[in-house]
Design a protein around this motif. Structure first.
Motif, short mmCIF file in Angstrom:
data_model
loop_
_atom_site.label_atom_id
_atom_site.label_comp_id
_atom_site.label_asym_id
_atom_site.label_seq_id
_atom_site.Cartn_x
_atom_site.Cartn_y
_atom_site.Cartn_z
N UNK A 75 28.96 45.97 44.77
CA UNK A 75 30.63 46.60 44.58
C UNK A 75 30.64 45.85 43.16
N UNK A 76 30.89 47.06 41.61
CA UNK A 76 30.47 46.52 40.48
C UNK A 76 32.16 45.47 40.32
N UNK A 77 31.84 44.36 39.26
CA UNK A 77 33.12 44.11 39.35
C UNK A 77 33.70 44.24 38.44
N UNK A 78 35.05 44.53 38.42
CA UNK A 78 36.28 44.83 37.18
C UNK A 78 37.37 43.80 37.56
N UNK A 79 37.67 43.20 36.43
CA UNK A 79 38.40 42.14 36.28
C UNK A 79 39.89 42.86 36.01
N UNK A 80 40.67 41.43 35.45
CA UNK A 80 42.01 41.84 35.66
C UNK A 80 42.92 40.33 35.47
N UNK A 81 43.76 40.24 34.82
CA UNK A 81 44.80 39.54 34.72
C UNK A 81 45.80 39.30 36.14
N UNK A 82 45.55 38.63 36.64
CA UNK A 82 47.27 38.50 37.51
C UNK A 82 48.82 38.62 36.75
N UNK A 83 48.35 37.00 35.85
CA UNK A 83 49.87 36.61 35.09
C UNK A 83 49.24 36.73 33.88
N UNK A 84 49.68 37.87 32.74
CA UNK A 84 49.43 37.41 31.45
C UNK A 84 50.90 37.26 30.68
N UNK A 85 51.42 36.47 29.31
CA UNK A 85 52.46 36.22 28.85
C UNK A 85 52.33 35.74 27.54
N UNK A 86 52.84 36.67 26.31
CA UNK A 86 53.25 36.37 25.36
C UNK A 86 54.04 36.33 24.22
N UNK A 87 54.47 34.45 23.97
CA UNK A 87 55.54 34.43 23.39
C UNK A 87 55.25 33.76 21.87
N UNK A 88 56.48 33.76 21.14
CA UNK A 88 56.67 33.27 19.21
C UNK A 88 57.11 32.04 19.37
N UNK A 89 57.14 31.02 18.95
CA UNK A 89 57.80 30.22 17.86
C UNK A 89 57.75 30.19 16.87
N UNK A 90 59.22 29.45 16.01
CA UNK A 90 58.51 30.04 14.73
C UNK A 90 57.73 28.58 13.65
#
Length: 137
Positions: A75-90
């Motif tokens: 079966x062709x593997x298709x990846x994914x991100x179980x967890x992702x988070x994007x933040x900003x800092x000054x």
């Protein structure tokens, strides 16, 4: 879908089964390829697929040789991100919070369910973000 030896297919949502019905005899040891178009709205699982232990199985009710559900070998593997988070800092210590239009530190955190190999990339699509004029892309 397209295959010359099948004229219809039926999706059973309750059992997650796609059944193809033969419109002609398929000789033993024949290689058959079936393609189901994206317009049929079958989607890859939201958690992707692994190349092993996927639960993808094949079976047949052929009178000359019934096949019980058997794991598909590849079966062709298709990846994914179980967890992702994007933040900003000054960017500047004098700026208490990130501010629209200002320089900012970008922090991206993720946990990939697939292996990332040397020279492979992660791409963040950042609509409306920009570099200052004159900065090198």
């Amino acid at each position: 879908f397209s295959a010359s030896v099948f004229d219809n297919a039926q999706w059973r949502a309750a059992s997650s089964e796609l059944t193809f019905t033969a419109n002609d005899t398929i000789p033993a040891l024949s290689r058959v390829s079936v393609s189901v178009a994206a317009s049929n709205n079958i989607r890859v699982p939201p958690t992707g697929t692994r190349s092993r232990n996927t639960g993808v199985r094949v079976s047949s009710n052929a009178v000359s040789g019934r096949v019980v559900p058997t794991d598909v070998q590849a079966v062709q593997a298709v990846g994914y991100f179980m967890h992702s988070q994007f933040n900003f800092a000054p960017f500047f210590d004098t700026q208490p919070l990130p501010k629209a239009g200002n320089l900012s530190v970008l922090d991206f955190e993720f946990r990939a369910e697939m292996k990332l190999l040397f020279n492979e990339s992660i791409v963040l699509h950042l609509p409306d973000f920009s570099l200052p004029r004159g900065a090198v892309d």
